[in-house]
Design an enzyme around this catalytic site. Structure first.
Site, PDB file in Angstrom:
ATOM      1  N   HIS A   1      22.975 103.942  50.582  1.00 46.25           N
ATOM      2  CA  HIS A   1      24.251 104.359  51.140  1.00 46.25           C
ATOM      3  C   HIS A   1      24.646 105.798  50.838  1.00 46.25           C
ATOM      4  O   HIS A   1      25.206 106.482  51.679  1.00 46.25           O
ATOM      5  CB  HIS A   1      25.332 103.411  50.592  1.00 46.25           C
ATOM      6  CG  HIS A   1      26.712 103.682  51.093  1.00 46.25           C
ATOM      7  ND1 HIS A   1      27.015 103.675  52.437  1.00 46.25           N
ATOM      8  CD2 HIS A   1      27.878 103.963  50.450  1.00 46.25           C
ATOM      9  CE1 HIS A   1      28.312 103.933  52.595  1.00 46.25           C
ATOM     10  NE2 HIS A   1      28.850 104.131  51.425  1.00 46.25           N
TER      11      HIS A   1
ATOM     12  N   PHE B   1      40.489  99.019  45.232  1.00 48.41           N
ATOM     13  CA  PHE B   1      39.094  99.358  45.503  1.00 48.41           C
ATOM     14  C   PHE B   1      38.272  99.170  44.242  1.00 48.41           C
ATOM     15  O   PHE B   1      38.818  99.110  43.140  1.00 48.41           O
ATOM     16  CB  PHE B   1      39.004 100.806  46.017  1.00 48.41           C
ATOM     17  CG  PHE B   1      38.336 100.901  47.362  1.00 48.41           C
ATOM     18  CD1 PHE B   1      38.855 100.248  48.454  1.00 48.41           C
ATOM     19  CD2 PHE B   1      37.179 101.648  47.535  1.00 48.41           C
ATOM     20  CE1 PHE B   1      38.242 100.320  49.693  1.00 48.41           C
ATOM     21  CE2 PHE B   1      36.556 101.734  48.769  1.00 48.41           C
ATOM     22  CZ  PHE B   1      37.092 101.066  49.850  1.00 48.41           C
TER      23      PHE B   1
ATOM     24  N   LEU C   1      27.215  99.201  57.643  1.00 43.25           N
ATOM     25  CA  LEU C   1      28.071  99.044  56.472  1.00 43.25           C
ATOM     26  C   LEU C   1      29.236  98.094  56.740  1.00 43.25           C
ATOM     27  O   LEU C   1      29.918  98.205  57.745  1.00 43.25           O
ATOM     28  CB  LEU C   1      28.613 100.430  56.102  1.00 43.25           C
ATOM     29  CG  LEU C   1      29.597 100.513  54.948  1.00 43.25           C
ATOM     30  CD1 LEU C   1      28.921 100.151  53.650  1.00 43.25           C
ATOM     31  CD2 LEU C   1      30.161 101.922  54.859  1.00 43.25           C
TER      32      LEU C   1
ATOM     33  N   ARG D   1      29.955  99.713  42.269  1.00 42.66           N
ATOM     34  CA  ARG D   1      28.964  99.346  43.275  1.00 42.66           C
ATOM     35  C   ARG D   1      27.582  99.071  42.680  1.00 42.66           C
ATOM     36  O   ARG D   1      26.897  98.144  43.113  1.00 42.66           O
ATOM     37  CB  ARG D   1      28.856 100.449  44.326  1.00 42.66           C
ATOM     38  CG  ARG D   1      30.048 100.464  45.235  1.00 42.66           C
ATOM     39  CD  ARG D   1      29.988 101.587  46.217  1.00 42.66           C
ATOM     40  NE  ARG D   1      31.128 101.487  47.133  1.00 42.66           N
ATOM     41  CZ  ARG D   1      31.432 102.408  48.037  1.00 42.66           C
ATOM     42  NH1 ARG D   1      30.706 103.488  48.151  1.00 42.66           N
ATOM     43  NH2 ARG D   1      32.468 102.244  48.825  1.00 42.66           N
TER      44      ARG D   1
END
Lengths: 323, 563
Positions: free
Chosen positions: B339, B114, B239, B275
C-alpha cells in the site's frame, strides 16, 4: 472465458492517418473488467494500443470511453455485463465530443477550459478567523458531497446530445461544477455566478435528454444540478432570459388550460415584436407544415383542468412547507 | 528552453500544495505531471486527515506520540513534532479553500476514529477525503493561475557543479524533449506501488521521483519499510478504507472469531491497532489455515445501511463492483496488500535533500515522519505540511539564486540520442516492459511482503539484478512519438527496477524486526544496534553504497510497543 474486443484505432503518425478497427480475443476471468482486458492486450498482445488509465477503482477518472456505444469507465465495467448467448463482444471507442489524439486518448483541453470558465473555486469574502472553520450544517455538506463525487472523467460530456450539435455549450461537467459552488453555503458570489451562467451556451441550453445522468459513473446527476441552477436563477430574479420566460410561459399554460399551448410558447417567450428571433423559427414551422404537425392556433381549455390545478397547489404547498 | 524559479515534478497533494505556497510568495512556479493533476493518486486516500486541535481538548503531543509509537520509534521526532503542531492550521486552511469536510451537530468539523490512535482526530469527507482535497487544491491552482505541464514525463534531473538546476522532460502529446531550467526543483511524485504486484496503488505509482533523485546521487532512506494495508480486495488489490474499521467494523477468521483479541495481536485496540500489527495478525490467521480462501473477513453488517451509505459509500461500491459483495449484508473477504512506502528520498524538515536546490515532499520523500509504519490518515497530512514547507523554502531560496547557466543543446542531444537508441532496438531476443514488470512485482510480493527472511530477500536481490540485465535489452514496439505510452512504461520500468533494488538492499541490511519489516529469522526489535536509518546511495552504474543515520529523539524514549 473468451472476450472479443473490437477497438477503434487512430494513429496520427501513420501514413494513412485514418480511423480503423482492430480485433483482439483475450482470455479473462469471470470477474474481469473491460480495463483488465485492455491492459492485457496492451501488455501481452499489442504494445501500441494507447489508452489512459490509472487507479483501477473508479476514482481517478482517466478511463472513460465508449463501450458498446455508451460512455462508461472501463475500470468499473465488467465484461460479463455484455454476455449474450455465451458470447462477449465489446466495441471499444474513444469518448465522444472530444478530438482524438491517438486510439482511445482524447484531447481534454476544451473540457478543462469550460470547467475553468465557471470560476471553479470557493469565493468567500468573509473567511472565518485563523484556526476557525466556516460553520455549516452536515446536511449541506453531505448534499455537496454528492456533486463533489464528480471525478471529471468526461463521460457526461462524451454523450451529451447538445454538445454534439453545439460545441460552445458549457456542458454537464462544468455546469455541475458551477452548481457545487452555487449551492455551497460558504460561497457568497451566487448572484454573480448565476448571472454568468445565464448567458447563451450556459444553463438554459440543456435539453434535458437525461443522457448525462444515465452515463455518470458516480451518480452526480449533472442534469438535475442544471435544473436546480435554473430554479435558483429564477428565484434570484433572473427572469428576463428566454430560458426563464420559456419556463414561466410553459407553467402558465399548463396551469391555466391543462395542456401546453405550443403556438403561444415561442410568441410569449421571445415577445411578439421580436421579429428577428421569430423569423428564425420559420424553418421549424415549415417543417411542421410539411409533416402536418402544426399545433392548433386556437387553444382550448381541457375539461379536467381542475385536477391539474390541484397538482400545482399540492406542489406549491410542499415548496412553502420546505422553505 | 523552458525556465522557472520553482519547478515541481508531480501534481498530487504535495506538489500542488507546494505550488500554492511558492506562488503565494511570488515565485514563478510550474508544475509538471505525467497525468492531469486530478488524476493523481492522492485521490485514492479514503479515510481522512489527522490533526490534534488544541482548542478542542486534543494535544499535538498526543498525536506526535501515537505517530512515533506507530513508527516503531524510528521516525525522526523533530519532524513528527513539526507535523503534529502544524496539522491543525493545515486542515483549517484546506477548509477555507473549500474542502467540505463532514460536520458535527454544531456545524463544526467532525472527526472519526482511526488506527493506532487513542483519540478520534481524523477529519474526513465521507470515504473520499483524498479526492475532496485534491480537487480543491486543483481549484486553487486554477485560481492562482499556476502553469501546469500536463502529461509531460520527466526523464532526468539536471545536476551541474553539485547543484540541481532543472530537469529534462518529454511532452507526451508531441514526443518533443525539452530542457527546463529551474532555480529549485521539488520532487512530489508519490509512491512506487507498482514495484509490487498486486498493490493498492494506481498504475502511475512507479517511483519516478525516487529513482530520479537516486540516479542524481541522493540517498534513499528507510526503503525496507513497505506498508501492507490490512484490508485490500483479493481480486484486484483495491483498497477497502481503514475508515470501515474506524466506524466500527470487525475482522473475523473462518470461525467468525475476532482474532485481533488474541494475545500477541492487539487485545486492547483490536481492529484499530497499527496497520503493520493488523496485517501480521491477518497473515498469521491465513498462514495457519484459519482464513477464507486466502483472506480474512471484514464484517460491517452490524453498522447499518444508513451509516454505510453516509460514511462509506465509495467502498460499498468497490466491494460490490470488485468482490461481488454488498457489505451492508455480508462480510467482505480482504487480505493484506502492498500500500505505501514509508521510506524515500532523504530530506530535512524543509524538504531539502542532500543535493542543493533539490527538494522532495509527500510519499516520495522520507523526512522521516512515518518511520517503520505509517498511521492511517497521516499520509494526507504529510503531503500538505511538508509540501507547503518545501514550496515556501524553495521560493525563498529561488529569490537569492540567479538563473543557472546550462548548455541546453548538449543536454538535449544526449537525451534525444538515448530515446532514439531505445526506440531503434529491434532485437528479436529483446524484452518488453510487461513481462519484466510482472516478474519484478511478483517476486517483490513474494520475498519482501508482510513476513521476510534472509534467504528470500537474497533471492529477490539476485533476481532483480537478472531483471536489470534483461532491461538492458528492452525493446519498445511502438516507434511513434505521439502519445507513445509503451515508451513511457519502459522508462518507468527502469525507474521501478532502481527502486526495487533499494528496497531489497535496505531490507537485507536491517538485521532485526521493526515496524513493517518483520523477519521470521530475526523476530525481535534490537534498539541497541538498529535504532537508526538505513541509507542507500547509488555509485556509478550498478554499484551502490549503504550508510546509516541515527534517529532523532526529542522527548519520547523507545518503549515496548503494544496495542
Amino acid at each position: 472465458m473468451k472476450v472479443e474486443y473490437k477497438v477503434k484505432r487512430y494513429n496520427p503518425e501513420s501514413d494513412v492517418a485514418l480511423e480503423s478497427f482492430d480485433t483482439y480475443v483475450v482470455e479473462l476471468d469471470q470477474a474481469a473488467t473491460v480495463l483488465d482486458g485492455l491492459i492485457k492486450i496492451r501488455e501481452e498482445v499489442d504494445n501500441t494500443l494507447t489508452l489512459r488509465c490509472s487507479c483501477r477503482s473508479a476514482i481517478c477518472g482517466s478511463c472513460a470511453m465508449r463501450i458498446n456505444g455508451q460512455a462508461m469507465l472501463a475500470c468499473n465495467t465488467k465484461v460479463s455485463d455484455f454476455e449474450e448467448n455465451g458470447n462477449i463482444k465489446l466495441l471499444v471507442e474513444p469518448p465522444g465530443n472530444m478530438p482524438v489524439i491517438k486510439d482511445l486518448v482524447v484531447d481534454f483541453v476544451p473540457f478543462w477550459s469550460k470547467v475553468k470558465s465557471v470560476d471553479p473555486w470557493l469565493k468567500s469574502s468573509h473567511p472565518p478567523k485563523y484556526m476557525e472553520e466556516h460553520i455549516a450544517s452536515n446536511e449541506s455538506m453531505l448534499h455537496l458531497s454528492g456533486v463533489m463525487g464528480c471525478i471529471m472523467c468526461g463521460a457526461c460530456v462524451s454523450d451529451c446530445t447538445v454538445l454534439e450539435v453545439d460545441k460552445s455549450f458549457l456542458g454537464p461537467a462544468a455546469l455541475a461544477k458551477a452548481y457545487r459552488f452555487v449551492s455551497d453555503p460558504r460561497d457568497d458570489s451566487t448572484k454573480f455566478r448565476l448571472k454568468a451562467l445565464e448567458k447563451p451556451s450556459g444553463m438554459w441550453d440543456c435539453t434535458r435528454c437525461m443522457q448525462c445522468v444515465e452515463v455518470c459513473p458516480k451518480g452526480v446527476d449533472p442534469m438535475g444540478r442544471i435544473m436546480k441552477l435554473r430554479d435558483f436563477a429564477i428565484q434570484d430574479g433572473y427572469k428576463n432570459t428566454y430560458g426563464a420566460k420559456h419556463t414561466a410561459v410553459f407553467t402558465d399554460s399548463v396551469k391555466n388550460t391543462g395542456w401546453l399551448n405550443e403556438f403561444q410558447l415561442p410568441l410569449r417567450t421571445f415577445g411578439i415584436f421580436n421579429v428577428f428571433k421569430l423569423l428564425g423559427l420559420l424553418p421549424i414551422l415549415l417543417d411542421a407544415l410539411v409533416s402536418r404537425k402544426v399545433p392548433p392556433v386556437f387553444h382550448h381549455k381541457l375539461p379536467s383542468v381542475s385536477s391539474i390545478q390541484r397538482i400545482f397547489k399540492k406542489v406549491d404547498l410542499q415548496i412553502t412547507k420546505r422553505e | 528552453m523552458l525556465k522557472h524559479d520553482v519547478l515541481i515534478i508531480g501534481a498530487g497533494l504535495a506538489g500542488m500544495r507546494a505550488a500554492v505556497a511558492a506562488k503565494d510568495l511570488g515565485a514563478d512556479v510550474a508544475l509538471v505531471s505525467k497525468v492531469h493533476p486530478v488524476r493523481s493518486h492522492s485521490n485514492a486516500a479514503q479515510g481522512g486527515i489527522n490533526a490534534a486541535l488544541g482548542h478542542r481538548g486534543d494535544k499535538w503531543e498526543d498525536h506526535a506520540y501515537d505517530t512515533i509509537k506507530g513508527s516503531d520509534y524510528i521516525a525522526d521526532q523533530d519532524a513528527v513534532e513539526i507535523m503534529a503542531k502544524e496539522a491543525g492550521s493545515e486542515v483549517i486552511s484546506m477548509e477555507h479553500m473549500g474542502v467540505i469536510f463532514n460536520r458535527d451537530d454544531q456545524g463544526k468539523l467532525g472527526t472519526r476514529a482511526f488506527g493506532g490512535q487513542r483519540k478520534a482526530r481524523t477529519f474526513f469527507v465521507a470515504d473520499f477525503t483524498g479526492q475532496a482535497l485534491l480537487h480543491v487544491l486543483y481549484e486553487q491552482i486554477v485560481k492562482s493561475d499556476v502553469l501546469v505541464y500536463e502529461e509531460w514525463f520527466v526523464l532526468s534531473l539536471i545536476v551541474q557543479d553539485g547543484e540541481c538546476s532543472g530537469a529534462v522532460m518529454i511532452d507526451m502529446k508531441s514526443g518533443k524533449i525539452e530542457v527546463c531550467i529551474a532555480k529549485t526543483v521539488i520532487l512530489a511524485t508519490g509512491g512506487l506501488g507498482r514495484v509490487f504486484e498486486p498493490s493498492t496503488n494506481a498504475l502511475i505509482c512507479t517511483g519516478d521521483g525516487m529513482a530520479l533523485a537516486y540516479r542524481a546521487g541522493v540517498p534513499m532512506m528507510d526503503m525496507e519499510m513497505v506498508q501492507y494495508h490490512p484490508t485490500t480486495l483479493k481480486n484486484n488489490g483495491a483498497l477497502m478504507s481503514e475508515s470501515a474499521r474506524g466506524e466500527g467494523a470487525y475482522l473475523r477468521n473462518i470461525d467468525g472469531e475476532r482474532f485481533m483479541a488474541k494475545e500477541g495481536n492487539a487485545p486492547k485496540m483490536m481492529e484499530l491497532a497499527s496497520r503493520d500489527v493488523v496485517s501480521r495478525s491477518e497473515q498469521k490467521e491465513i498462514n495457519e489455515g484459519r482464513g477464507v480462501d486466502g483472506c480474512v473477513l471484514l464484517d460491517c453488517t452490524h453498522l447499518g445501511e444508513k451509516l454505510i451509505n453516509e460514511k462509506l459509500p465509495q467502498i460499498r461500491d468497490l466491494a460490490k463492483d470488485f468482490a461481488n459483495v454488498d457489505m451492508a449484508k455480508e462480510p467482505v473477504p480482504v487480505r493484506p496488500g502492498m500500500h505505501y512506502q514509508m521510506g524515500g528520498i532523504k530530506t530535512d524538515v524543509n524538504g531539502l535533500t542532500t543535493l542543493p536546490n533539490l527538494y522532495a515532499a509527500g510519499e516520495c520523500a522520507c523526512v522521516s515522519v512515518h518511520g517503520g509504519n505509517r498511521l492511517g490518515a497521516n499520509s494526507l497530512l504529510d503531503t500538505l505540511v511538508f509540501g507547503r514547507r518545501a514550496g515556501e523554502h524553495a521560493a525563498e531560496v529561488s529569490k537569492n539564486r540567479s538563473n543557472p547557466k546550462i548548455s541546453s543543446t548538449d543536454v538535449l542531444k544526449k537525451h534525444e540520442e538515448d530515446i532514439e537508441k531505445l526506440l531503434s532496438n529491434n532485437d528479436k531476443n529483446g524484452f518488453v516492459f510487461g513481462s519484466i514488470r510482472k516478474e519484478m512485482g511478483t517476486l517483490m510480493n513474494q520475498y519482501l511482503a508482510v513476513f521476510r527472511d534472509e534467504t528470500g530477500m537474497q533471492t529477490a536481490l539476485e533476481k532483480l539484478s537478472e531483471l536489470k540485465l534483461k532491461y538492458k535489452n528492452i525493446i519498445v514496439p511502438d516507434k511513434g512519438r505521439v502519445f507513445n505510452t509503451a515508451l513511457i512504461f519502459t522508462l518507468e520500468l527502469g525507474f521501478m527496477l532502481d527502486c526495487a533494488e533499494t528496497i531489497a538492499i535496505s531490507a537485507l541490511e536491517r538485521k532485526e524486526s521493526r515496524g513493517a519489516h518483520a523477519r521470521t529469522d530475526m523476530p525481535d526489535r534490537d534498539d541497541k544496534n538498529w535504532l537508526k536509518h538505513v541509507l542507500v546511495y547509488k555509485e556509478n552504474d550498478d554499484a551502490y553504497r549503504v550508510d546509516y543515520l541515527p534517529v532523532v529523539i526529542t522527548q519520547w524514549k523507545p518503549e515496548e510497543r503494544k496495542y
